[in-house]
Design a protein around this motif. Structure first.
Motif, PDB file in Angstrom:
ATOM      1  N   ARG A 136      14.728  -2.325 -56.844  1.00 47.05           N
ATOM      2  CA  ARG A 136      15.341  -3.185 -57.721  1.00 47.05           C
ATOM      3  C   ARG A 136      16.604  -2.981 -57.967  1.00 47.05           C
ATOM      4  O   ARG A 136      17.045  -1.866 -58.311  1.00 47.05           O
ATOM      5  N   THR A 145      17.999  -8.087 -57.424  1.00 46.05           N
ATOM      6  CA  THR A 145      17.095  -8.306 -55.946  1.00 46.05           C
ATOM      7  C   THR A 145      16.229  -7.075 -55.837  1.00 46.05           C
ATOM      8  O   THR A 145      16.265  -6.083 -56.189  1.00 46.05           O
ATOM      9  N   GLN A 147      13.247  -5.550 -53.192  1.00 42.73           N
ATOM     10  CA  GLN A 147      12.907  -5.575 -51.519  1.00 42.73           C
ATOM     11  C   GLN A 147      11.792  -4.319 -51.460  1.00 42.73           C
ATOM     12  O   GLN A 147      12.137  -3.210 -52.229  1.00 42.73           O
TER      13      GLN A 147
END
Length: 189
Positions: A136, A145, A147
């Motif tokens: 993060r 964001t 992932q």
């Protein structure tokens, strides 16, 4: 017509139930007349024609229950991830999820990692666990964001867990052998 058949069915059912054993479902009995042991009571009821038994159906079907303290893979994972708080550690669900933590890079304080370990088997082998690492990155409080990343960290964590689990299992086997040798020791006269 449907309601009429339903009412007739209920009346027939009530008639049969009230006629069972003279309208008494349960007979009063003394404790001294009935065996305390369940197996004896079942056998007596079968002999008297009050019940049926379907062989060993239902015996031993309780399942096998493993506990986290006896699973080296689980214990090794908890010990390996002891440097970070855990959000979820569900032994029955077979998953451990850590809280977000700083990835160890001081130059990027906005980067956090989360490790998820999924248990696919209780056996200590390379395909028994799956380690995922999520990243993060937050530019400010509202803009983050997240992932799933493929990094060396997931492989290192998995390897550390497997090594520790193998070591724990080896020690457990050695302790068991040692304990059994003590039990079998018979001094010579």
């Amino acid at each position: 017509m449907y309601i009429f058949t339903k009412i007739i069915s209920i009346l027939i059912l009530i008639t049969f139930l009230t006629n069972c054993q003279g309208g008494k479902f349960f007979k009063r009995s003394d404790v001294k007349d009935n065996p305390v042991n369940v197996e004896e009571r079942v056998q007596r009821n079968i002999e008297e024609g009050r019940g049926i038994r379907f062989g060993k159906l239902g015996k031993g079907s309780g399942g096998t229950f493993d506990f986290a303290s006896s699973n080296e893979l689980w214990r090794a994972t908890v010990e390996t991830l002891d440097f970070v708080p855990l959000i979820n550690a569900s032994y029955s669900g077979g998953i451990i999820i850590t809280d977000w933590f700083n990835g160890g890079l001081e130059e990027n304080e906005n980067r956090s990692l989360k490790i998820t370990v999924k248990f696919l088997s209780n056996e200590i082998r390379s395909d028994a666990i799956k380690v995922d690492v999520h990243e993060r990155i937050c530019n400010n409080q509202n803009n983050c964001t997240t992932q799933l990343i493929k990094s060396k960290v997931s492989g290192d964590v998995k390897l550390a867990i497997l090594k520790k689990a193998a070591f724990m299992e080896k020690n457990k086997v050695a302790d068991t052998v040692k304990k059994n040798k003590k039990k079998r020791f018979i001094p010579d006269d």
